[in-house]
Scaffold this motif. Structure first.
Motif, mmCIF file in Angstrom:
data_model
loop_
_atom_site.group_PDB
_atom_site.id
_atom_site.type_symbol
_atom_site.label_atom_id
_atom_site.label_comp_id
_atom_site.label_asym_id
_atom_site.label_seq_id
_atom_site.Cartn_x
_atom_site.Cartn_y
_atom_site.Cartn_z
ATOM 1 N N GLU A 1 0.600 1.264 -5.973
ATOM 2 C CA GLU A 1 1.884 1.612 -5.389
ATOM 3 C C GLU A 1 3.055 0.973 -6.135
ATOM 4 O OE1 GLU A 1 4.287 3.701 -2.603
ATOM 5 O OE2 GLU A 1 2.264 3.922 -3.423
ATOM 6 N N TYR B 1 0.846 -1.185 0.000
ATOM 7 C CA TYR B 1 0.000 0.000 0.000
ATOM 8 C C TYR B 1 0.886 1.242 0.000
ATOM 9 C CZ TYR B 1 -3.449 -3.438 1.566
ATOM 10 O OH TYR B 1 -4.263 -4.542 1.671
ATOM 11 N N GLY B 2 0.256 2.412 -0.166
ATOM 12 C CA GLY B 2 1.009 3.655 -0.144
ATOM 13 C C GLY B 2 0.128 4.820 -0.516
ATOM 14 N N ASN B 3 0.749 5.919 -0.880
ATOM 15 C CA ASN B 3 0.005 7.119 -1.240
ATOM 16 C C ASN B 3 -0.556 7.069 -2.651
ATOM 17 O OD1 ASN B 3 0.584 8.191 1.270
ATOM 18 N ND2 ASN B 3 2.412 9.275 0.561
ATOM 19 N N SER B 4 -0.051 6.150 -3.458
ATOM 20 C CA SER B 4 -0.504 6.019 -4.834
ATOM 21 C C SER B 4 -1.587 4.952 -4.938
ATOM 22 C CB SER B 4 0.677 5.653 -5.741
ATOM 23 O OG SER B 4 0.252 5.405 -7.063
ATOM 24 N N ASP C 1 12.430 7.948 1.066
ATOM 25 C CA ASP C 1 11.062 7.484 0.831
ATOM 26 C C ASP C 1 10.747 6.353 1.803
ATOM 27 O OD1 ASP C 1 8.590 6.692 -0.158
ATOM 28 O OD2 ASP C 1 9.239 6.552 -2.240
ATOM 29 N N LYS D 1 7.560 -1.468 6.441
ATOM 30 C CA LYS D 1 7.732 -0.309 5.570
ATOM 31 C C LYS D 1 8.916 -0.515 4.629
ATOM 32 C CE LYS D 1 7.016 3.670 7.702
ATOM 33 N NZ LYS D 1 7.161 4.765 8.695
ATOM 34 N N THR E 1 7.049 5.554 2.127
ATOM 35 C CA THR E 1 5.586 5.604 2.017
ATOM 36 C C THR E 1 4.959 4.252 1.671
ATOM 37 O OG1 THR E 1 5.788 6.329 -0.289
ATOM 38 C CG2 THR E 1 5.570 8.041 1.384
ATOM 39 N N ARG F 1 4.043 3.162 -8.978
ATOM 40 C CA ARG F 1 4.826 4.325 -8.545
ATOM 41 C C ARG F 1 6.279 3.943 -8.275
ATOM 42 N NH1 ARG F 1 6.987 6.832 -4.115
ATOM 43 N NH2 ARG F 1 6.515 5.021 -2.809
#
Length: 247
Positions: free
Chosen positions: A82, A76-79, A145, A133, A147, A85
């Motif tokens: 992910e 998962y992530g902000n995109s 990074d 992470k 994220t 990305r």
């Protein structure tokens, strides 16, 4: 003993009695696909065990040192996607093909490893945030990074759903008339220990996470991103650190 395990043993013994059998194909996937065909399982990508939704089957050449793929789980992530990305930002051009990028490598929590030309990667098993992470460093070893992640709940669900019981099948390979044949010679059956053991092994670098992302080369989808899946792996010799052998 569970009925599904007894049935697996009976089916395996009948397959072993066949000796060498012709593979369904001549590439690396043939070792597992041939066994699945013999045992009566249709090929699929469902996140459930192979045999009667109880036993996950892993086939390995008897002398192979390649890791065992436990399960796949996308980070998962902000995109929204992910892995796309990660590929676009940290992918690299191969020396033999500089038209499109790839992102291939195994990442561990106990060391920082270089993937490609400019970036280094590691994992943080973070019990406070309950996440694993992905950490990215630049060439000066500065973290740039963090994220992308896998949350503990998703990892536990994937592990228990797929690998509560594991059958590790050992195989011999032979070429007969220039065609690949396999002989399925023995098995070990295991019961999963627990999720906390999985996290400990991940933090020690005994379990790693492998990215395998490139592009399609067929005419219809040429150049489009091809994510083969983000896989959690363990070496064959470490299997009894995660599982308890029952047979």
């Amino acid at each position: 003993m569970k009925e599904e395990i007894i049935l697996f043993i009976k089916k395996f013994n009948s397959i072993r009695a066949l000796g060498f059998v012709k593979a369904v194909n001549n590439d690396n996937s043939g070792i597992g696909l041939t066994f699945e065909k013999l045992i009566g399982k249709e090929s699929d990508n469902f996140p459930f065990p192979d045999f009667y939704n109880l036993i996950e089957i892993k086939t390995k050449l008897i002398y192979s040192k390649t890791p065992i793929h436990l399960f796949k789980l996308t980070p998962y992530g902000n995109s929204f996607i992910e892995t796309k990305r990660i590929y676009e930002k940290y992918g690299y051009y191969r020396s033999t093909d500089k038209e499109y990028k790839v992102f291939n490598g195994t990442i561990y929590a106990n060391k920082i490893l270089k993937i490609g030309l400019n970036y280094y990667f590691s994992l943080d098993v973070n019990h406070i945030e309950k996440k694993v992470k992905l950490l990215v460093y630049n060439s000066q070893m500065k973290m740039i990074d963090c994220t992308a992640y896998w949350d503990f709940d998703s990892l536990e669900n994937a592990l228990i759903r797929k690998l509560n019981y594991l059958a590790l099948v050992f195989v011999c390979k032979k070429n007969i008339n220039q065609e690949t044949h396999y002989k399925y010679i023995k098995y070990n059956i295991y019961k999963l220990s627990d999720f906390n053991t999985f996290l400990i092994l991940l933090s020690k670098g005994i379990i790693g996470i492998t990215f395998s992302i490139d592009v399609y080369k067929n005419e219809k989808r040429y150049g489009q991103i091809h994510d083969h899946g983000t896989t959690f792996n363990i070496n064959k010799n470490d299997i009894e650190k995660l599982f308890i052998r029952i047979l």
